[in-house]
Enzyme design. Structure first.
Site, PDB file in Angstrom:
ATOM      1  N   THR A 210       0.725  -1.242  -0.266  1.00 44.77           N
ATOM      2  CA  THR A 210      -0.010  -0.160   0.103  1.00 44.77           C
ATOM      3  C   THR A 210       0.800   1.405   0.301  1.00 44.77           C
ATOM      4  OG1 THR A 210       0.283   0.115   2.729  1.00 44.77           O
ATOM      5  CG2 THR A 210      -2.043  -1.194   1.119  1.00 44.77           C
ATOM      6  N   GLU A 258      -4.329   4.696   3.132  1.00 47.13           N
ATOM      7  CA  GLU A 258      -3.350   4.219   2.062  1.00 47.13           C
ATOM      8  C   GLU A 258      -4.405   3.086   1.218  1.00 47.13           C
ATOM      9  OE1 GLU A 258      -0.874   1.086   4.541  1.00 47.13           O
ATOM     10  OE2 GLU A 258      -2.438   1.500   6.842  1.00 47.13           O
TER      11      GLU A 258
END
Length: 314
Positions: A210, A258
């Site tokens: 991420t 994220e």
């Protein structure tokens, strides 16, 4: 499109113009109608269309500590205004001294002496000057003295509730995680921007790397949860599964944004300024019994994101 910071940035010899004034946070559909009418009026008169806005948000100066979560930073607002045909954006530094200008002084200082307004376009609830004493009625009265007219544009209402579109409404929907509802108000997905920074690398270890986005100050971040959306970096928009929250699986305490870009494991986004568009809510934050259960749910989130983004984009 020209961008000015402060009255002193306005070019010498600037002629007549059509002006609209407001915070215009988010440039939502109600704002778009007002700004669009200002551009239309400017084209009729053969003069430039100018948007006047403020930095910081006036509430932060009048009531310190009350700065609202922002739906869009100034550069994004300017981009959106440019797409609507605006010729210039004037960002006025909003200071304690500036806040004390009477409505008449504001008109003379900004609209008359600097922008030479020919016409001013506003919504019916527009207020200006010290203690928000100025109204569209007083603005029109001053226009009789200073040779400009005032066009008042009706508010746009949400079909579902009949409530007028507003930045307050959009912020509420974002805070509730209703990003689809926020998109209806904004006329596009809600966007969060920031710099990609290094996180704990747990997503990479789990097979779902991420980008950890350090959001800009005062950003309106959606409620904790998992969303489908897009991450845009260096001009490329990529489908992404988005997570907002404290990472309860690992007993986190810091709230983060994220983005896992789908099917892209070759990306190096560290240090880049990126934009994250929230398109659909998928689920809330959860703590799973095992890491395998978490990974299975993340794989499901990715497939759900793939389906929702293709469906929404289509």
């Amino acid at each position: 499109m020209q961008r000015w910071r402060g009255l002193e940035d306005i070019p010498e010899g600037w002629g007549r113009s059509v002006v609209t004034i407001g915070s215009y946070d988010g440039v939502h559909r109600g704002h778009q109608l007002i700004i669009g009418k200002a551009v239309e009026r400017a084209r009729e008169l053969g003069v430039p269309a100018v948007v006047v806005t403020f930095d910081p948000h006036p509430s932060e100066v009048v009531r310190p500590g009350s700065h609202p979560p922002l739906l869009a930073p100034h550069h994004r607002r300017a981009e959106l205004m440019g797409e609507l045909g605006v010729d210039a954006v004037l960002v006025l530094p909003f200071t304690s001294e500036f806040s004390k200008l009477s409505p008449a002084d504001f008109v003379v200082k900004v609209l008359v002496d600097k922008l030479h307004a020919r016409s001013v376009v506003e919504g019916p609830n527009f207020r200006f000057g010290h203690k928000a004493a100025g109204t569209v009625e007083s603005l029109a009265e001053l226009g009789e003295t200073y040779d400009y007219d005032v066009l008042v544009v009706d508010l746009v209402e949400r079909a579902e509730s009949g409530e007028p579109f507003s930045s307050t409404m959009a912020r509420r929907l974002v805070a509730e995680g209703d990003v689809r509802g926020a998109s209806e108000v904004l006329g596009r997905p809600h966007r969060v921007e920031g710099i990609v920074v290094r996180g704990a690398q747990r997503g990479r270890e789990l097979g779902f790397p991420t980008a950890n986005v350090d959001t800009l100050p005062h950003t309106a971040v959606p409620a904790d949860g998992v969303y489908a959306g897009l991450l845009t970096a260096e001009g490329e928009a990529m489908p992404a599964a988005l997570s907002v929250g404290t990472n309860p699986q690992f007993n986190g305490t810091e709230r983060t944004v994220e983005a896992h870009v789908i099917d892209r494991f070759d990306l190096d986004l560290y240090g880049l300024h990126v934009a994250v568009d929230f398109m659909e809510y998928i689920r809330g934050q959860e703590k799973f019994d095992t890491l395998d259960a978490l990974k299975a749910r993340m794989a499901q989130d990715v497939e759900e994101t793939r389906r929702l983004v293709v469906q929404t984009e289509g």
